[in-house]
Design a protein around this motif. Structure first.
Motif, PDB file in Angstrom:
ATOM      1  N   GLU A 284      61.215 -59.032  49.843  1.00 11.02           N
ATOM      2  CA  GLU A 284      59.732 -58.858  50.199  1.00 11.02           C
ATOM      3  C   GLU A 284      59.639 -59.860  51.347  1.00 11.02           C
ATOM      4  O   GLU A 284      60.229 -60.745  51.456  1.00 11.02           O
ATOM      5  N   TYR A 285      58.781 -59.177  52.313  1.00 10.44           N
ATOM      6  CA  TYR A 285      58.402 -59.961  53.444  1.00 10.44           C
ATOM      7  C   TYR A 285      56.997 -59.953  53.880  1.00 10.44           C
ATOM      8  O   TYR A 285      56.844 -58.545  54.131  1.00 10.44           O
ATOM      9  N   GLY A 286      56.254 -60.649  54.099  1.00 11.93           N
ATOM     10  CA  GLY A 286      55.118 -60.719  54.663  1.00 11.93           C
ATOM     11  C   GLY A 286      53.855 -60.179  54.271  1.00 11.93           C
ATOM     12  O   GLY A 286      52.850 -59.689  54.756  1.00 11.93           O
ATOM     13  N   GLY A 287      54.223 -59.553  52.797  1.00 12.30           N
ATOM     14  CA  GLY A 287      52.985 -58.694  52.116  1.00 12.30           C
ATOM     15  C   GLY A 287      52.873 -57.304  52.714  1.00 12.30           C
ATOM     16  O   GLY A 287      51.938 -56.727  52.710  1.00 12.30           O
ATOM     17  N   PHE A 288      53.976 -56.773  53.807  1.00  7.95           N
ATOM     18  CA  PHE A 288      53.722 -55.553  54.340  1.00  7.95           C
ATOM     19  C   PHE A 288      54.911 -54.752  54.297  1.00  7.95           C
ATOM     20  O   PHE A 288      55.103 -53.707  54.508  1.00  7.95           O
ATOM     21  N   GLU A 289      56.255 -55.456  53.916  1.00  4.67           N
ATOM     22  CA  GLU A 289      57.538 -54.540  54.089  1.00  4.67           C
ATOM     23  C   GLU A 289      58.446 -55.237  53.134  1.00  4.67           C
ATOM     24  O   GLU A 289      58.311 -56.422  52.674  1.00  4.67           O
ATOM     25  N   LYS A 290      59.556 -54.475  52.730  1.00  2.00           N
ATOM     26  CA  LYS A 290      60.745 -54.889  51.832  1.00  2.00           C
ATOM     27  C   LYS A 290      61.743 -54.621  53.187  1.00  2.00           C
ATOM     28  O   LYS A 290      61.889 -53.669  53.924  1.00  2.00           O
ATOM     29  N   VAL A 291      62.740 -55.672  53.085  1.00  2.00           N
ATOM     30  CA  VAL A 291      63.591 -55.551  54.168  1.00  2.00           C
ATOM     31  C   VAL A 291      65.197 -56.149  53.662  1.00  2.00           C
ATOM     32  O   VAL A 291      64.978 -57.150  52.855  1.00  2.00           O
TER      33      VAL A 291
END
Ligand SMILES: Cc1cc2nc3c(=O)[nH]c(=O)nc-3n(C[C@H](O)[C@H](O)[C@H](O)COP(=O)(O)O)c2cc1C
Length: 362
Positions: A284-291
């Motif tokens: 999870e990253y930044g509340g906008f993506e999964k990386v």
């Protein structure tokens, strides 16, 4: 194969005289794989088929009849199958993969056997002077094949299996390739090895004879399961009418489908996934993506982008991001998740880290 033949020969010795095959009449004109199974069952004492299986007319059904039956099948393959699994195997590992493939495809099968069989000493590769090592050291060696299949004319697709010997295909595979015309066929190599990959042998095969289309091959460990072989087989681009390739992402129990972008990176990703599915751990990253990190570095064609939910992007050449919300950055397009709303996608991806299994669907 040799072990089976030995077991069948023993069973046959025990069974000779136990039935009266001649009562069932003479030999038929042609045989099928079903006949082979029936005769094998008979030879191990499981049944007495009603078909006439006395191929050599000596009044008994035995291992010689089985050998003749298999030979006649090799010469006149059953109508209808356009695929054949051809393999060479000395210790049974490649044979096992070939059997899984045959079960999956319903294809015909042909085992390459050497006219002069390999003994255990011949393949004792710790001995630098063993036959296999000497052959592998000389690219011009072409070991003779025991019962060459008469023709491959009826087949469009040839799965070609072998063990890796000193990083390459055994020379008898070269004998096989040089014996037929593959210029209008699809050839799909597969191999087993202790650890070496398939790529050198793939390049050798491609350089040896003209091949209509050679699909990316696959190396299997000796421990590979039927499910491993099935996953590979199902991802193969075998259909002639190419439909657009799509990316599949299995997250938990949900399978997401995504279109592939028109970028070199997306094509490279597809090529890798053709060979085998891959698992990517996404954070999870930044509340906008999964990386998450990909196992390969792909060609970057980064562009400044405002992402949308569903965008799949390459970040810094070796990381994949799936967006469930918007962000502005420089990315290379890989694809776009289709058929789900932003809310649905966010729910599927959840709050934390996820595992995605990527594969290719045609
Ligand atoms: C002569 C010889 C050379 C081999 N060279 C390699 C090699 O270079 N790399 C490797 O990973 N395995 C190597 N192996 C191991 C085989 O590739 C492996 O055991 C394979 O699964 C055997 O397949 P089979 O049971 O179908 O014969 C070698 C085996 C032999 C007999």
């Amino acid at each position: 194969m040799k072990r089976i033949a030995f077991a069948l020969a023993c069973a046959c010795l025990l069974l000779t005289g136990a039935a009266d095959p001649s009562a069932a009449g003479g030999a038929a004109d042609s045989y099928t794989k079903e006949d082979v199974r029936h005769l094998q069952s008979y030879l191990v004492g499981e049944n007495t088929p009603s078909e006439p299986y006395d191929l050599n007319g000596d009044g008994v059904w035995d291992i010689l009849d089985l050998a003749l039956m298999k030979h006649s099948l090799a010469i006149a393959p059953e109508a209808g199958s356009d695929t054949i699994v051809v393999y060479f195997s000395q210790t049974g590992n490649t044979e096992k993969i070939a059997e899984y493939l045959t079960g999956l495809t319903g294809a015909d099968v042909y085992e390459i056997e050497a006219a002069v069989p390999y003994s255990d000493e011949d393949i004792a590769y710790n001995n630098s002077g063993c036959r296999a090592n000497l052959e592998q050291n000389d690219k011009s060696v072409r070991p003779e094949i025991a019962s060459p299949i008469a023709s491959l004319d009826g087949y469009d697709t040839v799965f070609l299996g072998y063990p890796i010997w000193w990083g390459q295909e055994p020379r008898i595979i070269d004998t096989f390739l040089e014996s037929y015309d593959f210029s209008d066929k699809t050839v799909i190599p597969f191999c087993t090895s202790a650890s070496s990959g398939i790529s050198t042998s793939e390049r050798n095969i491609a350089a040896l004879v003209p091949i209509g289309e050679q699909l990316a091959g696959r190396r299997f460990a000796a421990s590979a399961s039927a499910a491993d072989v099935q996953a590979w087989y199902e991802a193969l681009p075998l259909t002639k009418e190419e439909t657009a390739m799509q990316l599949q992402m299995k997250i938990g129990d949900t399978v997401l489908t995504a279109s592939l972008a028109d970028t070199a990176a997306a094509q490279e990703l597809a090529e890798h996934l053709k060979a085998e599915p891959v698992t990517v751990e996404l954070n999870e990253y930044g509340g906008f993506e999964k990386v998450g990190k990909l196992p390969w570095t792909l060609t970057r064609s980064d562009e400044s982008t405002v992402t949308e939910a569903g965008d799949i992007m390459l970040y810094q050449g070796n990381q994949m991001t799936i967006f469930y919300n918007s962000n502005s950055w420089s990315y290379t397009k890989l694809g776009k998740v289709e058929g789900v709303t932003q809310e649905e996608l966010a729910a599927i991806l959840g709050d934390g880290n996820v595992t995605a299994v990527l594969s290719l669907q045609s």
